[in-house]
Write an enzyme that holds these catalytic residues in place. Structure first.
Site, PDB file in Angstrom:
ATOM      1  N   TYR A   6       0.638  -1.449   0.354  1.00  0.00           N
ATOM      2  CA  TYR A   6      -0.472  -0.079   0.292  1.00  0.00           C
ATOM      3  C   TYR A   6       1.345   1.259   0.069  1.00  0.00           C
ATOM      4  CZ  TYR A   6       0.586   0.949   5.300  1.00  0.00           C
ATOM      5  OH  TYR A   6       1.328   0.406   6.274  1.00  0.00           O
ATOM      6  N   CYS A   7      -0.210   2.582  -0.475  1.00  0.00           N
ATOM      7  CA  CYS A   7       0.885   3.744  -0.718  1.00  0.00           C
ATOM      8  C   CYS A   7      -0.135   4.647  -0.050  1.00  0.00           C
ATOM      9  CB  CYS A   7       1.637   4.532  -1.546  1.00  0.00           C
ATOM     10  SG  CYS A   7       0.405   4.171  -3.006  1.00  0.00           S
ATOM     11  N   ARG A   8       0.378   5.881  -0.044  1.00  0.00           N
ATOM     12  CA  ARG A   8      -1.112   7.378  -0.482  1.00  0.00           C
ATOM     13  C   ARG A   8      -2.000   6.785  -1.208  1.00  0.00           C
ATOM     14  NH1 ARG A   8      -2.007  11.299  -2.513  1.00  0.00           N
ATOM     15  NH2 ARG A   8      -0.416  11.915  -3.321  1.00  0.00           N
TER      16      ARG A   8
ATOM     17  N   ILE B 126      -3.734   3.836   1.819  1.00  0.00           N
ATOM     18  CA  ILE B 126      -3.922   3.581   2.573  1.00  0.00           C
ATOM     19  C   ILE B 126      -5.172   3.466   3.272  1.00  0.00           C
ATOM     20  CG2 ILE B 126      -2.580   5.892   3.743  1.00  0.00           C
ATOM     21  CD1 ILE B 126      -1.488   3.831   6.187  1.00  0.00           C
TER      22      ILE B 126
END
Length: 117
Positions: free
Chosen positions: A85-87, A113
Site C-alpha cells: 500500500y501507499c498514499r 492506505i
C-alpha cells in the site's frame, strides 16, 4: 436541471460499479481480502517514504519505500504473500509490477492506505 431521488440513486450506483471495475483493472484488492491475507500471514508492506510512514501507518507494516525497493528487494521473502500500500495506489502499483517482474508470485496491491478499515 433538476434530478429526482431515483435519478440520483441510479447515478450513484453507476459510479460505484465504475469504481469497482477500475479497481479490478488496476489489480487492487479490496480491504476485506487484504485483512484476510494479513491475518493468514501475508506481509504488509508500506512503500511510502519514511516520513509518511512515521506520520501514520498500518500497524505491523514493514516500511520499504518505493525508491529503495530495487536495492532492498532481498528483504522480501518470495515464499510469503505480500500486500502493498501507499498514499494513493500509484507507488504500490509500481512496486507490485516490479516485484512480479522479479519472480514474486503472491503480490497484492491494497492501493491507498485509506482503504484499510
Amino acid at each position: 436541471m433538476t434530478f429526482n431521488l431515483t435519478t440520483l440513486a441510479l447515478i450513484a450506483l453507476v459510479i460505484l460499479i465504475a469504481l469497482s471495475i477500475v479497481r479490478k483493472k488496476m489489480n487492487f484488492i479490496d480491504p476485506q481480502t487484504a485483512r484476510q491475507l494479513v491475518d493468514e500471514g501475508a506481509l504488509l508492506v508500506d512503500v511510502r517514504t519514511p516520513q509518511e510512514y512515521n506520520e501514520h501507518h498500518i500497524p505491523g507494516a514493514l516500511n520499504l519505500p518505493l525508491q529503495e525497493l530495487e536495492a532492498r528487494t532481498d528483504e522480501l521473502p518470495k515464499d510469503r504473500t505480500l500486500v502493498l500500500y501507499c498514499r494513493s495506489g500509484n507507488r504500490s502499483s509500481m512496486a507490485r509490477r516490479y516485484l512480479l517482474s522479479r519472480g514474486y508470485d503472491e503480490v497484492h496491491d491494497l492501493g491507498a492506505i485509506t482503504s484499510w478499515r
